[in-house]
Design an enzyme around this catalytic site. Structure first.
Site, PDB file in Angstrom:
ATOM      1  CD  GLU A  49      -1.115   0.282   3.750  1.00 25.96           C
ATOM      2  OE1 GLU A  49      -1.605  -0.757   4.224  1.00 25.96           O
ATOM      3  OE2 GLU A  49      -1.288   1.412   4.242  1.00 25.96           O
ATOM      4  CB  THR A  77      -2.860   7.115   5.393  1.00 28.99           C
ATOM      5  OG1 THR A  77      -1.763   6.286   5.811  1.00 28.99           O
ATOM      6  CG2 THR A  77      -3.036   8.205   6.445  1.00 28.99           C
ATOM      7  CE  LYS A 137      -4.016   0.246   9.795  1.00 29.49           C
ATOM      8  NZ  LYS A 137      -3.713   1.364   8.884  1.00 29.49           N
TER       9      LYS A 137
END
Ligand SMILES: O=C[C@H](O)COP(=O)(O)O
Length: 218
Positions: A49, A77, A137
């Site tokens: 990512e 993010t 997560k």
């Protein structure tokens, strides 16, 4: 159409669970991104990512998608729908958040992308499930510890939980023993690779991670 989109996001989230390891790229300079991805992919990383606070993250996602057809390229993010839309437009294949935002899941799912949703407390986890996040997560997992993470797997036994934050080679297997479906790692991988020595050092480190993951039994 929605069946195809659902199948795509399920396929990608299953691939992430199979690979078990996501590399997080959070860099200060855009020019460091492409050489780092080149090193990580050549060393065997299958999913990575690029965080939205990496300069030029959209361009780097688009470039990586065009270059690496067999590597999952996600956006990290992603704290709101504006960033999610930028990531989707750039071609991200999965969305990672540090927070629980239902609108981000809805937007990503409309485009067939899974969301790896950041959650810390039992309430956060329950909300993320309610929002239909694909993988939860647990972040920042390392600050809370493996025992805290394991405690979450009691009430959330059927939920794919992915600890992030503070995961490294020394503790990697403990997180999987505690019930992780996958992990993501930033510090060890988010380093500029500007010469052969740095390239070789990072390649060797990636190999150690992949070897540790390959020896997992779950
Ligand atoms: O975005 C990165 C997360 O904060 C995890 O970082 P870390 O793997 O370096 O602990």
């Amino acid at each position: 159409m929605s069946q195809i989109l659902n199948a795509n996001r399920i396929k990608i989230s299953n691939q992430i669970k199979q690979h078990k390891l996501v590399a997080i790229l959070r860099l200060k300079q855009q020019s460091d991104v492409a050489p780092l991805i080149n090193c990580l992919v050549n060393a065997g990383i299958n999913a990575l990512e690029i965080t939205s606070n990496t300069p030029g993250f959209e361009q780097e996602i688009a470039k990586a998608r065009a270059t690496y057809k067999n590597t999952l390229i996600g956006a990290g993010t992603i704290i709101n729908t504006a960033l999610a839309q930028q990531a989707i437009d750039a071609g991200a294949q999965f969305i990672v958040t540090p927070n629980t935002n239902q609108a981000v899941v809805e937007l990503a799912h409309r485009h067939g992308l899974p969301v790896l949703m950041g959650a810390l407390t039992p309430t956060d986890v329950a909300n993320a499930i309610e929002y239909n996040a694909d993988i939860i997560k647990v972040f920042p997992a390392g600050s809370m510890g493996v025992n805290y993470f394991k405690a979450l797997t009691g009430p959330f036994s059927d939920v794919p939980l992915m600890p992030v934050g503070g995961i490294n080679l020394d503790n990697l297997t403990h997180w999987f023993a505690a019930g992780a479906c996958a992990v993501a790692v930033s510090s060890d991988f988010s380093k500029p690779v500007n010469n052969k020595q740095q390239y070789d050092t990072l390649s060797q480190l990636v190999c150690k991670y992949l070897s540790a993951v390959a020896h997992l039994t779950n």
